[in-house]
Design a protein around this motif. Structure first.
Motif, PDB file in Angstrom:
ATOM      1  N   PHE A  10     -10.176   2.305  -1.046  1.00 28.14           N
ATOM      2  CA  PHE A  10      -8.985   3.118  -1.257  1.00 28.14           C
ATOM      3  C   PHE A  10      -8.997   4.386  -0.399  1.00 28.14           C
ATOM      4  CE2 PHE A  10      -8.272   0.117  -4.484  1.00 28.14           C
ATOM      5  CZ  PHE A  10      -6.945   0.225  -4.876  1.00 28.14           C
ATOM      6  N   MET A  11     -10.162   4.816   0.035  1.00 27.37           N
ATOM      7  CA  MET A  11     -10.220   5.904   1.008  1.00 27.37           C
ATOM      8  C   MET A  11      -9.508   5.508   2.302  1.00 27.37           C
ATOM      9  SD  MET A  11     -14.162   7.165   0.292  1.00 27.37           S
ATOM     10  CE  MET A  11     -14.457   7.548   2.010  1.00 27.37           C
ATOM     11  N   ILE A  12      -9.645   4.237   2.679  1.00 27.99           N
ATOM     12  CA  ILE A  12      -8.964   3.737   3.878  1.00 27.99           C
ATOM     13  C   ILE A  12      -7.454   3.794   3.688  1.00 27.99           C
ATOM     14  CG2 ILE A  12      -8.603   1.693   5.320  1.00 27.99           C
ATOM     15  CD1 ILE A  12     -11.513   0.896   4.669  1.00 27.99           C
ATOM     16  N   TYR A  13      -6.977   3.385   2.498  1.00 23.03           N
ATOM     17  CA  TYR A  13      -5.543   3.443   2.216  1.00 23.03           C
ATOM     18  C   TYR A  13      -5.038   4.885   2.248  1.00 23.03           C
ATOM     19  CZ  TYR A  13      -6.493  -1.244   0.312  1.00 23.03           C
ATOM     20  OH  TYR A  13      -6.888  -2.545   0.134  1.00 23.03           O
ATOM     21  N   PHE A  14      -5.798   5.791   1.615  1.00 22.32           N
ATOM     22  CA  PHE A  14      -5.391   7.199   1.581  1.00 22.32           C
ATOM     23  C   PHE A  14      -5.327   7.776   2.996  1.00 22.32           C
ATOM     24  CE2 PHE A  14      -7.485   7.716  -2.878  1.00 22.32           C
ATOM     25  CZ  PHE A  14      -6.419   7.046  -3.458  1.00 22.32           C
ATOM     26  N   GLU A  15      -6.328   7.434   3.792  1.00 20.30           N
ATOM     27  CA  GLU A  15      -6.393   7.943   5.170  1.00 20.30           C
ATOM     28  C   GLU A  15      -5.202   7.443   5.988  1.00 20.30           C
ATOM     29  OE1 GLU A  15      -7.839  10.270   7.965  1.00 20.30           O
ATOM     30  OE2 GLU A  15      -9.347   9.808   6.438  1.00 20.30           O
ATOM     31  N   LYS A  16      -4.862   6.196   5.803  1.00 21.43           N
ATOM     32  CA  LYS A  16      -3.772   5.572   6.566  1.00 21.43           C
ATOM     33  C   LYS A  16      -2.440   6.283   6.337  1.00 21.43           C
ATOM     34  CE  LYS A  16      -1.517   1.112   7.392  1.00 21.43           C
ATOM     35  NZ  LYS A  16      -1.519  -0.338   7.069  1.00 21.43           N
ATOM     36  N   TYR A  17      -2.208   6.763   5.108  1.00 21.53           N
ATOM     37  CA  TYR A  17      -0.933   7.398   4.780  1.00 21.53           C
ATOM     38  C   TYR A  17      -1.054   8.915   4.601  1.00 21.53           C
ATOM     39  CZ  TYR A  17       1.133   2.809   4.394  1.00 21.53           C
ATOM     40  OH  TYR A  17       1.591   1.553   4.685  1.00 21.53           O
ATOM     41  N   GLY A  18      -2.132   9.470   5.142  1.00 15.77           N
ATOM     42  CA  GLY A  18      -2.288  10.918   5.153  1.00 15.77           C
ATOM     43  C   GLY A  18      -2.351  11.552   3.776  1.00 15.77           C
ATOM     44  N   ILE A  56       0.837  -1.205   0.000  1.00 12.54           N
ATOM     45  CA  ILE A  56       0.000   0.000   0.000  1.00 12.54           C
ATOM     46  C   ILE A  56       0.875   1.259   0.000  1.00 12.54           C
ATOM     47  CG2 ILE A  56      -1.683   1.357   1.299  1.00 12.54           C
ATOM     48  CD1 ILE A  56      -2.876  -1.247   2.319  1.00 12.54           C
ATOM     49  N   LYS A  57       1.915   1.258   0.811  1.00 14.18           N
ATOM     50  CA  LYS A  57       2.803   2.434   0.873  1.00 14.18           C
ATOM     51  C   LYS A  57       3.430   2.705  -0.487  1.00 14.18           C
ATOM     52  CE  LYS A  57       6.625   4.473   3.477  1.00 14.18           C
ATOM     53  NZ  LYS A  57       7.612   4.278   4.565  1.00 14.18           N
ATOM     54  N   LYS A  58       3.887   1.648  -1.161  1.00 13.95           N
ATOM     55  CA  LYS A  58       4.473   1.784  -2.499  1.00 13.95           C
ATOM     56  C   LYS A  58       3.442   2.353  -3.476  1.00 13.95           C
ATOM     57  CE  LYS A  58       6.744  -0.978  -6.137  1.00 13.95           C
ATOM     58  NZ  LYS A  58       5.765  -0.802  -7.207  1.00 13.95           N
ATOM     59  N   PHE A  59       2.212   1.866  -3.384  1.00 13.10           N
ATOM     60  CA  PHE A  59       1.145   2.361  -4.257  1.00 13.10           C
ATOM     61  C   PHE A  59       0.885   3.848  -4.026  1.00 13.10           C
ATOM     62  CE2 PHE A  59      -3.401   3.452  -4.375  1.00 13.10           C
ATOM     63  CZ  PHE A  59      -3.615   3.377  -5.747  1.00 13.10           C
ATOM     64  N   ILE A  60       0.793   4.252  -2.757  1.00  9.53           N
ATOM     65  CA  ILE A  60       0.545   5.655  -2.440  1.00  9.53           C
ATOM     66  C   ILE A  60       1.661   6.532  -2.986  1.00  9.53           C
ATOM     67  CG2 ILE A  60       0.294   7.354  -0.584  1.00  9.53           C
ATOM     68  CD1 ILE A  60      -2.157   5.615  -0.898  1.00  9.53           C
ATOM     69  N   SER A  75     -18.259  11.820  -0.658  1.00  9.62           N
ATOM     70  CA  SER A  75     -18.256  13.243  -0.983  1.00  9.62           C
ATOM     71  C   SER A  75     -17.519  14.050   0.084  1.00  9.62           C
ATOM     72  CB  SER A  75     -19.696  13.746  -1.118  1.00  9.62           C
ATOM     73  OG  SER A  75     -19.730  15.123  -1.406  1.00  9.62           O
ATOM     74  N   ASP A  76     -17.758  13.719   1.346  1.00  2.34           N
ATOM     75  CA  ASP A  76     -17.103  14.440   2.442  1.00  2.34           C
ATOM     76  C   ASP A  76     -15.599  14.178   2.453  1.00  2.34           C
ATOM     77  OD1 ASP A  76     -19.545  15.429   3.229  1.00  2.34           O
ATOM     78  OD2 ASP A  76     -19.840  14.002   4.861  1.00  2.34           O
ATOM     79  N   PHE A  77     -15.205  12.945   2.193  1.00  3.60           N
ATOM     80  CA  PHE A  77     -13.787  12.595   2.235  1.00  3.60           C
ATOM     81  C   PHE A  77     -12.995  13.372   1.184  1.00  3.60           C
ATOM     82  CE2 PHE A  77     -10.033  10.177   1.055  1.00  3.60           C
ATOM     83  CZ  PHE A  77      -9.495   9.825   2.282  1.00  3.60           C
ATOM     84  N   ARG A 110      -4.717  12.940   0.812  1.00  2.00           N
ATOM     85  CA  ARG A 110      -6.078  13.368   0.496  1.00  2.00           C
ATOM     86  C   ARG A 110      -6.068  14.070  -0.858  1.00  2.00           C
ATOM     87  NH1 ARG A 110     -10.601  13.848   4.094  1.00  2.00           N
ATOM     88  NH2 ARG A 110      -9.235  12.665   5.476  1.00  2.00           N
ATOM     89  N   PRO A 111      -6.207  13.302  -1.974  1.00  2.12           N
ATOM     90  CA  PRO A 111      -6.147  13.937  -3.290  1.00  2.12           C
ATOM     91  C   PRO A 111      -7.253  14.953  -3.483  1.00  2.12           C
ATOM     92  CG  PRO A 111      -6.993  11.698  -3.462  1.00  2.12           C
ATOM     93  CD  PRO A 111      -6.508  11.871  -2.061  1.00  2.12           C
TER      94      PRO A 111
END
Length: 443
Positions: free
Chosen positions: A220-228, A195-199, A252-254, A230-231
């Motif tokens: 993928f929102m969970i992955y984005f959240e985990k590594y800070g 996941i880190k490599k993907f981010i 929408s909120d995320f 927020r596109p």
């Protein structure tokens, strides 16, 4: 399905990707065919065109299909088209699977049409081959782009991140596709270890839209959240699965962006969009005519003349209502994607990603997926009469290529069964997934 698009896809698959960036600048009418260019100005929600469009479809079906010739009277007019429709029988995916020639237009052969497979759903539609006209491909994209334009999407300017079922070659996690100006992700390959490599890879792209299955977007929102991460995007485009009002608002909120969710089918009988995130879908009256029969959504195509399906049962429960200008669908029930199969306790895959090879779909009436343990599924295949031996040979020949799930990390066992081995709901409906794992109930 658009000869030029087929050509460019072949080029895309063979040449180095860094030499193909020019493809994103090709005009849509070149990629999608002349029908795209011709139909775009006619795309509408206006219900005043319904009688005319329905009349033209019924008249065409009467003149060119066995089904239409048998059930549509000679005295049909725009004024009585809806009455004629209501007197005609409803048809199912099983009907067209058993006797497709009965519904196919005599004007369409191999050169001007192609087959597409619907797959099965949790509501019991059978995996079915539908004949689609080449023109319907361009007409479909004219409607999709019309829909996306409401969020300001411009294919040439807006790079999009695509989170749908996709198998990329080798160990690639993502790839740029210039034909659609998108970053394609292989969701099956994204796991805790990479996941880190993907981010890190995805941060290198300045995408402005996200397009995908709701369940993948949420994952993928969970992955984005985990590594800070927020596109910043202009909009999120959701299709193919159902999603609750709460899920759309969460997405929408995320992303702090507008969400657009639409309803459509491979059979091209109805297309409708939820622009408000309230699960109220505005119907494209230039595309098809949906109505309710015994609580079920039944629809008639306006865009596919190769197999002009009339009074086609979608398998989805719903309500239809109108205002002065438009028609709407609400309270949709039975949309696929609410059920999941699990690679492990943290990795789930929407059931709609279970797609069988066309050689298998041609030989079966239905398939059912059963999961009793993490990382393993059984796919039960109900063969058409006389196809058991040839189906068994095809499965052995295809091996892991028998399904698009080959890179998912799941162990897949195929089993040829009889009707009594297929589990049904208490109302007798066929069920695609029997999930026996103790997992949290999905919304």
């Amino acid at each position: 399905r658009g000869v030029m698009l087929y050509f460019f896809k072949k080029v895309y698959d063979t040449l180095p990707k860094e030499r193909l960036k020019f493809l994103k600048y090709l005009p849509d009418r070149v990629l999608y065919g002349s029908s795209y260019f011709e139909s775009f100005p006619k795309v509408t929600f206006d219900k005043r065109v319904l009688d005319k469009n329905l009349y033209e479809t019924l008249l065409y079906a009467k003149r060119n299909t066995q089904f239409g010739n048998e059930y549509i009277p000679n005295n049909i007019t725009p004024q009585n088209a809806r009455e004629v429709l209501e007197d005609m029988p409803v048809i199912t995916s099983l009907d067209i699977s058993i006797n497709p020639e009965y519904y196919i237009s005599k004007e369409y052969k191999a050169k001007n049409s192609y087959f597409a497979s619907t797959g099965g759903t949790g509501t019991g539609r059978n995996p079915t081959k539908v004949l689609l006209s080449n023109e319907s491909f361009g007409i479909e994209w004219a409607h999709i782009h019309h829909m996306w334009l409401t969020l300001g999407y411009d294919k040439k300017k807006d790079l999009k991140l695509t989170l749908r079922e996709k198998n990329l070659k080798g160990d690639k996690l993502l790839e740029y596709n210039p034909i659609y100006n998108e970053i394609v992700v292989d969701p099956f390959k994204i796991k805790d270890g990479n996941i880190k490599k993907f981010i890190e890879e995805i941060r290198g792209f300045d995408f402005t839209f996200i397009h995908g299955y709701p369940s993948f977007v949420k994952e993928f929102m969970i992955y984005f959240e985990k590594y800070g991460y927020r596109p910043k995007v202009k909009g999120v485009l959701l299709g193919s699965e159902g999603a609750t009002v709460e899920e759309k608002r969460e997405i929408s909120d995320f992303f702090e962006a507008q969400v657009l969710h639409w309803y459509g089918l491979t059979e091209k009988v109805a297309l409708a969009a939820d622009f408000t995130n309230e699960n109220i879908y505005k119907v494209y009256t230039s595309y098809g005519y949906p109505r309710i029969v015994n609580g079920e959504l039944v629809a008639t195509t306006f865009v596919n003349r190769a197999m002009p399906l009339i009074n086609y049962k979608t398998g989805d429960g719903a309500e239809v209502f109108e205002d002065e200008e438009s028609i709407y669908i609400k309270n949709l029930k039975g949309r696929e994607g609410k059920d999941f199969i699990y690679v492990d306790e943290s990795k789930k895959i929407p059931i709609l990603c279970v797609t069988l090879a066309s050689e298998i779909n041609d030989k079966i009436l239905f398939y059912q997926t059963i999961q009793n343990e993490f990382g393993k599924i059984e796919i039960r295949l109900l063969p058409k009469p006389g196809e058991r031996d040839s189906l068994n040979y095809i499965i052995e020949k295809l091996g892991t290529d028998a399904t698009t799930m080959k890179d998912s990390g799941l162990k897949i066992d195929f089993k040829l069964v009889t009707e009594k081995d297929i589990q049904r709901s208490h109302r007798g409906k066929l069920i695609q997934l029997i999930q026996n794992l103790k997992v949290p109930k999905q919304g």
